[in-house]
Design a protein around this motif. Sequence first.
Motif, PDB file in Angstrom:
ATOM      1  N   TRP A 212       0.810  -1.223   0.000  1.00  0.00           N
ATOM      2  CA  TRP A 212       0.000   0.000   0.000  1.00  0.00           C
ATOM      3  C   TRP A 212       0.837   1.263   0.000  1.00  0.00           C
ATOM      4  CZ3 TRP A 212      -4.687  -0.445  -1.624  1.00  0.00           C
ATOM      5  CH2 TRP A 212      -5.346  -1.672  -1.455  1.00  0.00           C
ATOM      6  N   SER A 213       2.171   1.126   0.069  1.00  0.00           N
ATOM      7  CA  SER A 213       3.020   2.302  -0.075  1.00  0.00           C
ATOM      8  C   SER A 213       3.215   2.678  -1.542  1.00  0.00           C
ATOM      9  CB  SER A 213       4.388   2.064   0.584  1.00  0.00           C
ATOM     10  OG  SER A 213       5.144   1.100  -0.129  1.00  0.00           O
ATOM     11  N   TRP A 214       2.820   1.785  -2.462  1.00  0.00           N
ATOM     12  CA  TRP A 214       2.858   2.135  -3.885  1.00  0.00           C
ATOM     13  C   TRP A 214       1.790   3.201  -4.172  1.00  0.00           C
ATOM     14  CZ3 TRP A 214       3.213  -2.484  -7.794  1.00  0.00           C
ATOM     15  CH2 TRP A 214       4.379  -3.229  -7.539  1.00  0.00           C
ATOM     16  N   PRO A 215       2.029   4.067  -5.136  1.00  0.00           N
ATOM     17  CA  PRO A 215       0.969   4.999  -5.568  1.00  0.00           C
ATOM     18  C   PRO A 215      -0.237   4.235  -6.113  1.00  0.00           C
ATOM     19  CG  PRO A 215       3.104   5.658  -6.443  1.00  0.00           C
ATOM     20  CD  PRO A 215       3.296   4.292  -5.852  1.00  0.00           C
ATOM     21  N   ALA A 216      -1.401   4.823  -5.977  1.00  0.00           N
ATOM     22  CA  ALA A 216      -2.637   4.167  -6.430  1.00  0.00           C
ATOM     23  C   ALA A 216      -2.594   3.854  -7.922  1.00  0.00           C
ATOM     24  CB  ALA A 216      -3.839   5.060  -6.113  1.00  0.00           C
ATOM     25  N   GLU A 217      -1.953   4.709  -8.716  1.00  0.00           N
ATOM     26  CA  GLU A 217      -1.871   4.463 -10.152  1.00  0.00           C
ATOM     27  C   GLU A 217      -1.129   3.155 -10.442  1.00  0.00           C
ATOM     28  OE1 GLU A 217      -2.338   8.820  -9.412  1.00  0.00           O
ATOM     29  OE2 GLU A 217      -1.073   7.234  -8.584  1.00  0.00           O
ATOM     30  N   ASP A 218      -0.068   2.901  -9.685  1.00  0.00           N
ATOM     31  CA  ASP A 218       0.688   1.653  -9.857  1.00  0.00           C
ATOM     32  C   ASP A 218      -0.121   0.454  -9.373  1.00  0.00           C
ATOM     33  OD1 ASP A 218       2.663   3.335 -10.718  1.00  0.00           O
ATOM     34  OD2 ASP A 218       4.049   2.927  -9.068  1.00  0.00           O
ATOM     35  N   VAL A 249      -8.448   4.257  -9.801  1.00  0.00           N
ATOM     36  CA  VAL A 249      -7.800   5.345  -9.079  1.00  0.00           C
ATOM     37  C   VAL A 249      -8.876   6.345  -8.666  1.00  0.00           C
ATOM     38  CG1 VAL A 249      -6.096   7.200  -9.229  1.00  0.00           C
ATOM     39  CG2 VAL A 249      -5.669   5.011 -10.386  1.00  0.00           C
ATOM     40  N   SER A 250      -8.804   6.809  -7.447  1.00  0.00           N
ATOM     41  CA  SER A 250      -9.845   7.702  -6.937  1.00  0.00           C
ATOM     42  C   SER A 250      -9.853   9.038  -7.671  1.00  0.00           C
ATOM     43  CB  SER A 250      -9.647   7.937  -5.440  1.00  0.00           C
ATOM     44  OG  SER A 250      -8.487   8.708  -5.200  1.00  0.00           O
ATOM     45  N   ARG A 251     -10.999   9.665  -7.678  1.00  0.00           N
ATOM     46  CA  ARG A 251     -11.106  11.005  -8.246  1.00  0.00           C
ATOM     47  C   ARG A 251     -10.494  12.038  -7.301  1.00  0.00           C
ATOM     48  NH1 ARG A 251     -16.194   8.839  -9.046  1.00  0.00           N
ATOM     49  NH2 ARG A 251     -17.020  10.092  -7.323  1.00  0.00           N
ATOM     50  N   ALA A 252     -10.795  11.895  -6.018  1.00  0.00           N
ATOM     51  CA  ALA A 252     -10.307  12.848  -5.023  1.00  0.00           C
ATOM     52  C   ALA A 252      -8.960  12.392  -4.461  1.00  0.00           C
ATOM     53  CB  ALA A 252     -11.329  12.981  -3.895  1.00  0.00           C
ATOM     54  N   VAL A 270     -12.495   3.499  -0.990  1.00  0.00           N
ATOM     55  CA  VAL A 270     -11.144   4.037  -1.132  1.00  0.00           C
ATOM     56  C   VAL A 270     -10.229   3.467  -0.065  1.00  0.00           C
ATOM     57  CG1 VAL A 270      -9.717   6.120  -1.047  1.00  0.00           C
ATOM     58  CG2 VAL A 270     -11.960   6.176  -2.177  1.00  0.00           C
ATOM     59  N   ILE A 271      -9.063   2.976  -0.523  1.00  0.00           N
ATOM     60  CA  ILE A 271      -7.983   2.579   0.370  1.00  0.00           C
ATOM     61  C   ILE A 271      -6.864   3.586   0.188  1.00  0.00           C
ATOM     62  CG2 ILE A 271      -6.477   0.711   1.111  1.00  0.00           C
ATOM     63  CD1 ILE A 271      -9.508   0.023   1.138  1.00  0.00           C
ATOM     64  N   VAL A 272      -6.392   4.164   1.277  1.00  0.00           N
ATOM     65  CA  VAL A 272      -5.315   5.151   1.210  1.00  0.00           C
ATOM     66  C   VAL A 272      -4.057   4.466   0.670  1.00  0.00           C
ATOM     67  CG1 VAL A 272      -3.894   6.750   2.533  1.00  0.00           C
ATOM     68  CG2 VAL A 272      -6.326   6.479   3.098  1.00  0.00           C
ATOM     69  N   ALA A 273      -3.345   5.145  -0.240  1.00  0.00           N
ATOM     70  CA  ALA A 273      -2.183   4.535  -0.881  1.00  0.00           C
ATOM     71  C   ALA A 273      -1.093   5.576  -1.095  1.00  0.00           C
ATOM     72  CB  ALA A 273      -2.576   3.908  -2.217  1.00  0.00           C
ATOM     73  N   GLY A 274       0.143   5.086  -1.163  1.00  0.00           N
ATOM     74  CA  GLY A 274       1.288   5.941  -1.454  1.00  0.00           C
ATOM     75  C   GLY A 274       2.140   6.186  -0.225  1.00  0.00           C
ATOM     76  N   ALA A 275       3.459   6.099  -0.394  1.00  0.00           N
ATOM     77  CA  ALA A 275       4.369   6.254   0.740  1.00  0.00           C
ATOM     78  C   ALA A 275       4.221   7.618   1.405  1.00  0.00           C
ATOM     79  CB  ALA A 275       5.812   6.041   0.268  1.00  0.00           C
ATOM     80  N   VAL A 286      -9.498   2.826  -5.367  1.00  0.00           N
ATOM     81  CA  VAL A 286     -10.903   2.497  -5.152  1.00  0.00           C
ATOM     82  C   VAL A 286     -11.081   1.010  -5.458  1.00  0.00           C
ATOM     83  CG1 VAL A 286     -13.283   2.984  -5.772  1.00  0.00           C
ATOM     84  CG2 VAL A 286     -11.580   4.826  -5.820  1.00  0.00           C
ATOM     85  N   VAL A 287     -11.228   0.212  -4.426  1.00  0.00           N
ATOM     86  CA  VAL A 287     -11.492  -1.211  -4.621  1.00  0.00           C
ATOM     87  C   VAL A 287     -12.961  -1.370  -4.988  1.00  0.00           C
ATOM     88  CG1 VAL A 287     -11.552  -3.481  -3.522  1.00  0.00           C
ATOM     89  CG2 VAL A 287      -9.674  -1.892  -3.031  1.00  0.00           C
ATOM     90  N   GLU A 288     -13.210  -2.012  -6.126  1.00  0.00           N
ATOM     91  CA  GLU A 288     -14.586  -2.157  -6.612  1.00  0.00           C
ATOM     92  C   GLU A 288     -15.137  -3.548  -6.347  1.00  0.00           C
ATOM     93  OE1 GLU A 288     -14.095   0.971 -10.333  1.00  0.00           O
ATOM     94  OE2 GLU A 288     -13.648  -1.171 -10.623  1.00  0.00           O
ATOM     95  N   ARG A 289     -14.357  -4.574  -6.669  1.00  0.00           N
ATOM     96  CA  ARG A 289     -14.794  -5.955  -6.442  1.00  0.00           C
ATOM     97  C   ARG A 289     -13.632  -6.756  -5.870  1.00  0.00           C
ATOM     98  NH1 ARG A 289     -19.700  -6.770  -7.945  1.00  0.00           N
ATOM     99  NH2 ARG A 289     -19.535  -9.020  -7.632  1.00  0.00           N
TER     100      ARG A 289
END
Length: 312
Positions: A212-218, A249-252, A270-275, A286-289
Amino acid sequence: MRVVMFGYQTWGHRTLRALLDSGHDVVLAVTHPKSEHAYEKIWDDSVAELAEQHDVPVLLRNRPDDAGLLQTLRDAAPDIIVANNWRTWLPPEIFDLPPHGTLNIHDSLLPAYAGFSPLIWALINGEKEVGVTAHRMNAELDAGDILLQRAVSVADGDTVTDLFHRTVDLIEPIVRESLELIASGRARWVAQDRTQATFFHKRSIEDSRIDWSWPAEDLERLVRAQSDPYPNAFTHHRGERIQIVSAAVSRARYGGTPGRIFIREGDGVVIVAGADARTGRRRGLVVERLRTPDGAEHAATDYFRTMGGYLG
């Protein structure tokens, strides 16, 4: 030409199919025994079964280092060996045995993504193109001179399954065209630029664990790179391993500690992500399924009934 084929799984199956349709004489197929490795049970069309259907002799080997195999190859007297998805290094007494050497078919745009699981790694890394390379094998992994390359674009939202189907369809035409060029004497080999080479290891289940320290885009690309039927990207919630089937990836932008189950957004959670998520300048995943250990698939909004707590 007399052709010996080394290969495994669907990649090898497509290669053998191209050789059988090429008009050349396929005198031997060498393939691996069936494996229980998670990634080797996917796309597992049998080279051995296809060869037997066409009366091509078959040898099963995990490694190519026994004297019996070498003697069989010498007796077969191939003009060329064609390899695709052979899982271990071939020694020079094999790859240099035929007059035309060994043509290896690799599912990346060499010199990038030599080694294993190139489509998965390429998607994780956000590459815009993937493809297939036909090159002459030498003593260094996926480093020989290139004969042909074909590329396909990576579209937004593509999964590794999408890329597999598009690249595996390149195998048969590239094999047939390569053999035509070699047999006619029109082959033009181009040395690889080794300063651009990258090498990747075979993936294991642990490589699908979400950090979860990776950016959400990754992380969103990691989820697409581990789409069904591959083992999905996974994390842990309350001691239970859950697989992430789809995400965005979240909008906000959201601040806090990586892995925090934070808030609903759209059709997911939404799960918080990024170092550096503590700065509040990062988007979340944003976890959907998701899929639970019993194999059941759930909408994340149904599974995470309350917010709070952590994944990881």
